[in-house]
Scaffold this motif. Structure first.
Motif, short mmCIF file in Angstrom:
data_model
loop_
_atom_site.label_atom_id
_atom_site.label_comp_id
_atom_site.label_asym_id
_atom_site.label_seq_id
_atom_site.Cartn_x
_atom_site.Cartn_y
_atom_site.Cartn_z
N HIS A 405 1.17 -1.13 -3.93
CA HIS A 405 1.56 -1.80 -2.62
C HIS A 405 1.04 -3.26 -2.36
O HIS A 405 -0.06 -3.53 -2.48
N CYS A 458 2.14 -3.33 3.96
CA CYS A 458 2.67 -3.44 2.60
C CYS A 458 3.98 -4.39 2.66
O CYS A 458 4.81 -4.27 3.48
N HIS A 463 8.41 0.12 2.73
CA HIS A 463 7.25 1.08 2.63
C HIS A 463 6.54 0.70 4.17
O HIS A 463 5.90 1.57 4.70
CU CU Z 1 4.08 -0.38 -0.53
#
Ligand code: CU
Ligand code: C2O
Length: 499
Positions: A405, A458, A463
């Motif tokens: 991430h 992120c 995400h």
């Molecule tokens: Cu991520």
């Protein structure tokens, strides 16, 4: 004087050999064709003051040609993919008359720029989102040299994925090597067989959990372009990864082709020779690249397979991004690169507040959908990280998920620390860094006097919308948090909310 020099992290440029033999004198009779075929769109300055750049910027759907004969209706700034290059000098003022001609609300976020919170482009924290047909004026001074970028902060996975991004270059008057310079925007788009852009929810929750990558890689909006470059002549590449999920690990032949001189927040402590250059979503790199191959050679710039977690390397191939053909140049002598050094003081860790952040992912056992979590909670349920002006924090970010991430913090640069807590060398200012899967990372950040609610998330934008996004609530000592803007417009769940 010395302490002042330290405090402003004075840039020390030692031109060394290059000073004795100016690079300008070595300039080829014909520079490369890059600008001709891959130059970014430009802006018109409406303001006569040389220290003010005043522009119109319109978000609109437009047909763009990304390969010969191949067009797609993309979401664009001023009709181009990417949007225009915004370029000014450190200390200049930018005024942007922004108009939204999209069918949905949007904002403009200035990624990496240390702007006041009112200019950060985050609905609910900075401004209401700009409704279709609406407008907003962004107005701020650019405090730091470096390559930055701009993109929406409303349904960003969808809007960035559809093409809304542009590069933002802030020149440093004390470092102007006479080297051909190119701004390179890496991105991808997802094009269906019908020729339309794929919907932003393909693959449903599993697509979100991985982070959707487009099927057409782009360099300055072109798929696999060709350029001619003079053999032996150094170029300076300012690269930004504007893709919503894709990691790029660049390689231009087996030798150490890149001399990295800077990253997100301008130049770094000293240069590094690099063979494979990683840019995670949101990240920038400043490199010298010299095509040393003899005239008539072809050099492919490729994006290697990079393991950012489950599904990222299995049954996949490296991507060719760009092909360069070398041409004869006017010199046969090796051209020395300018030596780059910059004094960046490590942030003092004395009295720093430790902050623990854990990125997790949970799967609903009934419908099998995924949800990302920060310290066990998701999106608006995650409490803001409290901070006071002048405070230094050391974040330990633990990633227990099977995917990496890229952590991005709005409005402030940080320094990355190694596992033992020492700053990673060469020293550099970062605003985006990858936290590898099943691993952890420490960063140190100091908050200057810009109170407000600053996002961290992120930068795989799926995400962020799937749970990996929250905020830092920065207040002045003894003062209540500043009020959120225009509450009647902030009825939406979150700054990067889903539809
Ligand atoms: Cu991520
Ligand atoms: Cu590139 Cu929240 O940002």
């Amino acid at each position: 004087m010395t302490s002042l020099i330290c405090r402003v992290a004075l840039l020390v440029i030692c031109l060394g050999l290059a000073a004795a033999r100016p690079i300008a004198a070595q300039a080829p009779a014909s520079p490369s064709e890059w600008d001709h075929s891959l130059g970014l769109p430009t802006v018109t300055d409406l303001n006569p003051d040389p220290r003010v750049l005043e522009i119109n910027l319109t978000a609109q759907i437009a047909s763009v040609e990304y390969a010969p004969g191949k067009r797609v209706d993309a979401w664009t700034y001023n009709g181009g993919l990417p949007g225009p290059l915004i370029r000014l000098t450190v200390g200049d003022r930018l005024i942007v008359h922004f108009t939204n001609r999209l069918p949905t609300g949007t904002t403009v976020h200035w990624h990496g720029l240390r702007v006041p919170i009112q200019m950060d482009g985050v609905p609910g924290a900075s401004q209401p989102d700009v409704a279709p047909g609406g407008s907003f004026t962004y107005d701020f001074v650019v405090p730091d040299a470096g390559l930055f970028w701009y993109h929406p902060h409303v349904m960003a996975a969808e809007q960035v994925g559809f093409g809304l991004y542009g590069a933002f270059l802030v020149d440093d008057p004390s470092f102007q090597p006479r080297i051909e310079e190119h701004v390179i925007v890496l991105s991808d788009i997802d094009v269906l067989d019908s020729g339309a852009l794929a919907p932003s929810d393909t693959g449903a929750s599993t697509g979100m959990a991985f982070g959707r990558e487009g099927n057409v890689v782009l360099v300055n909006g072109r798929h696999r372009p060709h350029v001619r470059v003079p053999s032996g002549m150094p170029q300076r590449w300012r690269i930004v990864n504007a893709a919503k999920s894709r990691y790029y690990e660049l390689n231009a032949g087996s030798r150490k082709a890149f001399t990295k001189i800077g990253s997100d927040g301008g130049l770094q402590e000293f240069a590094e020779e690099i063979e494979n250059l990683l840019l995670v979503p949101g990240e920038r790199m400043d490199v010298f690249f010299t095509p040393t191959e003899a005239p008539g050679s072809e050099i492919d710039l490729i994006s290697r397979l990079f393991d950012r977690g489950y599904g990222s390397t299995e049954a996949r191939q490296p991507e060719t991004l760009l092909t360069m053909t070398t041409t004869p140049s006017s010199t046969t002598a090796a051209i020395p690169l300018p030596t780059v050094t910059r004094t960046i003081e490590p942030l003092s860790q004395a009295g720093a507040t430790p902050i623990a952040i854990e990125f997790g992912v949970v799967q609903n056992q009934l419908d099998k959908t995924f949800l990302y979590t920060i310290n066990g909670k998701s999106l608006e349920k995650v409490p803001a990280v409290p901070a006071v002006v002048g405070e230094t924090q050391i974040w330990t970010v633990t990633n227990s998920t099977p995917w990496s991430h890229p952590l991005h913090i709005h409005g402030f640069f940080f320094q990355v620390l190694d596992k033992s807590g020492q700053p990673v060398r060469p020293m550099q200012w970062k605003d985006t860094v990858s936290v590898p899967f099943k691993d952890s990372l420490k960063v140190i950040v100091r908050f200057d006097d810009r109170p407000g609610s600053w996002m961290y998330h992120c930068h795989i934008l799926d995400h962020a919308e799937g749970g990996l996004m929250s905020s830092i609530l920065l207040t002045r000592p003894g003062e209540p948090p500043p009020p959120a803007p225009a509450p009647e417009h902030t009825h939406n769940a979150g700054p990067l909310r889903e539809k």
